[in-house]
Design a protein around this motif. Sequence first.
Motif, short mmCIF file in Angstrom:
data_model
loop_
_atom_site.label_atom_id
_atom_site.label_comp_id
_atom_site.label_asym_id
_atom_site.label_seq_id
_atom_site.Cartn_x
_atom_site.Cartn_y
_atom_site.Cartn_z
N GLU A 147 0.85 -1.19 0.00
CA GLU A 147 0.00 0.00 0.00
C GLU A 147 0.87 1.23 0.00
O GLU A 147 1.71 1.41 0.87
N LEU A 148 0.67 2.06 -0.97
CA LEU A 148 1.39 3.34 -1.02
C LEU A 148 0.40 4.46 -0.89
O LEU A 148 -0.77 4.33 -1.22
N GLY A 149 0.93 5.62 -0.46
CA GLY A 149 0.06 6.78 -0.43
C GLY A 149 -0.20 7.21 0.97
O GLY A 149 0.13 6.51 1.92
N VAL A 150 -0.84 8.36 1.07
CA VAL A 150 -0.70 9.12 2.29
C VAL A 150 -1.76 8.87 3.35
O VAL A 150 -1.48 8.87 4.52
N VAL A 151 -2.99 8.72 2.97
CA VAL A 151 -3.98 8.43 4.02
C VAL A 151 -4.83 7.24 3.64
O VAL A 151 -4.94 6.89 2.47
N GLU A 153 -7.86 6.47 3.07
CA GLU A 153 -8.78 6.50 1.93
C GLU A 153 -8.05 6.57 0.59
O GLU A 153 -8.53 6.09 -0.42
N GLY A 154 -6.87 7.20 0.64
CA GLY A 154 -6.20 7.45 -0.63
C GLY A 154 -5.14 6.43 -0.96
O GLY A 154 -4.33 6.65 -1.84
N LYS A 155 -5.11 5.34 -0.25
CA LYS A 155 -4.01 4.39 -0.48
C LYS A 155 -4.17 3.69 -1.83
O LYS A 155 -5.26 3.42 -2.29
#
Lengths: 472, 472
Positions: A147-151, A153-155
């Motif tokens: 999983e990449l990304g910041v929060v 919901e936005g992964k």
Amino acid sequence: MDKIISLCKRRGFIFQNSEIYGGIAGFYDYGPLGVELKNNIKKAWWEEIVQKRENVVGIDGAIITHPRVWEASGHVEGFTDPLVECKKCHERFRADHLIEELEIKETGAVGEELIKKLTRALKGVKCPQCGGELTKPRRFNLLVEAELGVVEEGKKKVYLRGEACQNIYLNYGNVLSSQRLKIPFGIAQIGKAFRNEITPKNFLYRQREFEQWDLQWFCHPKEMEKWYDFWKEERMKWYKSLVNHKENLRFRQHEKDELAHYAKVAFDIEYKTPFGWKEWEGIHWRGDWDLSRHGKFSGKDFTYKDPETGEEFVPQIVETSGGVDRTFLFLLFDAYQEIKGCRTKTTKAVKEVEILLKLHKSLAPVKVAVLPLVRNKPELVKKAKEVYQMLKPHFSCQYDELGSIGRRYRRGDEVGIITSVTCDFQTLEDNTVTLRERDSMKQIRVEILKLKEVIQKILEGEEFLKFGKIIK
Amino acid sequence: MDKIISLCKRRGFIFQNSEIYGGIAGFYDYGPLGVELKNNIKKAWWEEIVQKRENVVGIDGAIITHPRVWEASGHVEGFTDPLVECKKCHERFRADHLIEELEIKETGAVGEELIKKLTRALKGVKCPQCGGELTKPRRFNLLVEAELGVVEEGKKKVYLRGEACQNIYLNYGNVLSSQRLKIPFGIAQIGKAFRNEITPKNFLYRQREFEQWDLQWFCHPKEMEKWYDFWKEERMKWYKSLVNHKENLRFRQHEKDELAHYAKVAFDIEYKTPFGWKEWEGIHWRGDWDLSRHGKFSGKDFTYKDPETGEEFVPQIVETSGGVDRTFLFLLFDAYQEIKGCRTKTTKAVKEVEILLKLHKSLAPVKVAVLPLVRNKPELVKKAKEVYQMLKPHFSCQYDELGSIGRRYRRGDEVGIITSVTCDFQTLEDNTVTLRERDSMKQIRVEILKLKEVIQKILEGEEFLKFGKIIK
């Protein structure tokens, strides 16, 4: 195999990953001797494939790439192994592992054909753990997701690369435009890959995290066959140059139903391990599959225009791809010897078994041991330490003063130390030392002043006995 | 910075990862020259830290470890950066990046204190993208999660290591029992780590996938201060030995509120980059934090018993840890020079800017260029190719015949080639060649028979002009 695993742990070649937390299946760590041996193996491959050739360059790409890469490559859809589950104890197995003679040679490519074949073959086979009934085999995808990304919901779902070679196709255009290369040429890489193996097994052989080496050779479609044969022979020659037991190497041609649809032919170089003949390296006919697929998915055009003839074509690819960790393991199998009856003849324990790790000179993790004959004579210890300091900047060296000299020789043989330097009472008189060769156990007398040069030449392959008369 | 990025792409040092699919933020691939430079950098570190010392050994551990490791280390709970989100456009930012002077020096350790400080500092600050209002900062965990295991229901959450050094603590016991080591000693490792950076930026400086080098030095609690000072100086000395601009290196002592609770002191070695003074390596006082935590979480006892005095203690740790990719980037900053007015004086374009990449001799990805003076004289081309074949097994070499000789020198300077060998008409008469040094552009005449030895010595640091009279 158990002996190899035990040696690996005892002498610091390989440790179980996260052992203090009970370990994690399919993951290993390289210890102090292991990392040196592995680095020497990688260096030898890089020299053979990249440095000695004019038309091969290297790259080193990231483990995580754009997820579209794995759609284009076909992995998201098709990178699968056959899985069965026990209906009673819910243990899961790789279906083909339950029927040894059916083991799929190349992991990660299960077609519907094979699923049918396995279904038939598994009739009546019960769970090896509890005897329960098994489910029908189904295809299980081996890509490891991250999983990449910041929060939350936005992964974004990404994949750890299931094979390292994809970075090479991705960079083909950039390499071509930044380097002075013409078809045919090769791009090489060593790097980690990850697979969600259903049953990691056989120590380093089938891990979930492992390292691969790849050469992708880009050539004219009409020259595929020529280059395929060329690389097949080159690779076999190289493996033969590294092993003691050439008879344990063979080619295995893939059956028609094992072949990828774009491949005209495929060969594995196999090694005879304690668990059967196993793939060491695969030489694959990839044709224009990879560049065409990435061309289609990315909208780029990978047509090559020959600068001399003006002819246009999509380059075809010969791949030759092997595993670093499995090379490490197979070379240990090849090097490991047990000699009964006290080979070194320096202890009284004549019934003890002695271990010799007959690794290639270029690969042995430690090249030289420096030993004072005894540790309770300060002059000898001082002299030996001087010699050690003199040699250390030039060779991988070890100083050892603990135990009898015979025991220390054996300790060196066990990890493949090529040559041992002993400082004794004569050394104090005439500045010569005893130099002992691992494989023959022969000993000669060498002046300290010439020691560096002599060891250098021995490591380059020159005959040990050229440098002095046998004294033992 | 833009010039460095452009050079990196044009000459094949660094490519954007998955560029044909639009790229993926925070990931880069090393191209043909990049992989050689990076490997040379890693080799230099390994020689400095492991090979030249008697009491440091290496390991190479897996990227994925048991998830308990990251609970014990405190990362699951505390490995966080401060995140704010725009309420209007929903873009996310690293809070401290919006207030440059507040940037947190060490990523991954945000306490409640800092969140309060940031909240105050961010009053009135708007979204830099749309001018919208920002949320309050909150802690965002940087560990990258992955899924292991065989079927959907049975998948297990694991972490890609957020710092590579954890493998060293995990293997401390195995290393100690398999090697002949006594406190004090060190364990070193180079390997990849992954962080879910909120805003990857500054090219290779802040990536999501990157490579670290770590030395963990295990010592007696009473000797922490001594060893801390020792390693601090050792590391600075090493960086100074590699750069041209020593004035761009400095120590920065951490403020009290930056210190981990177990640390008495912390220093960074910083480099002056185009985007300010930035951390190159951190020298950390870890005390007994790591071994005690892993002891507690795993139930193992890491007490060490001194074999001579019998004293018992948990070893304390000095860590010195840096980034491979950022070393690569900083060394490019340090080496990159633009010289106006045609430095090589061999073309008429006197107003053109010439690029010189003044990399350290041991690091330059290509050491030698072999050039025929012109390409349309078959005798010269033949001779130059012979010289190339002769040198290639010994040095990283490039053959180049395209364009004027001046242009080819410039092409070599641009990627840091140490010395160029030109075969000209005189070569055909007397078997000598012109040898040109990159930095001084001086040229001398050398016999082909002595060429290998001369180049070897120049690369080892001997004075270029020792080997012949200046002819240009």
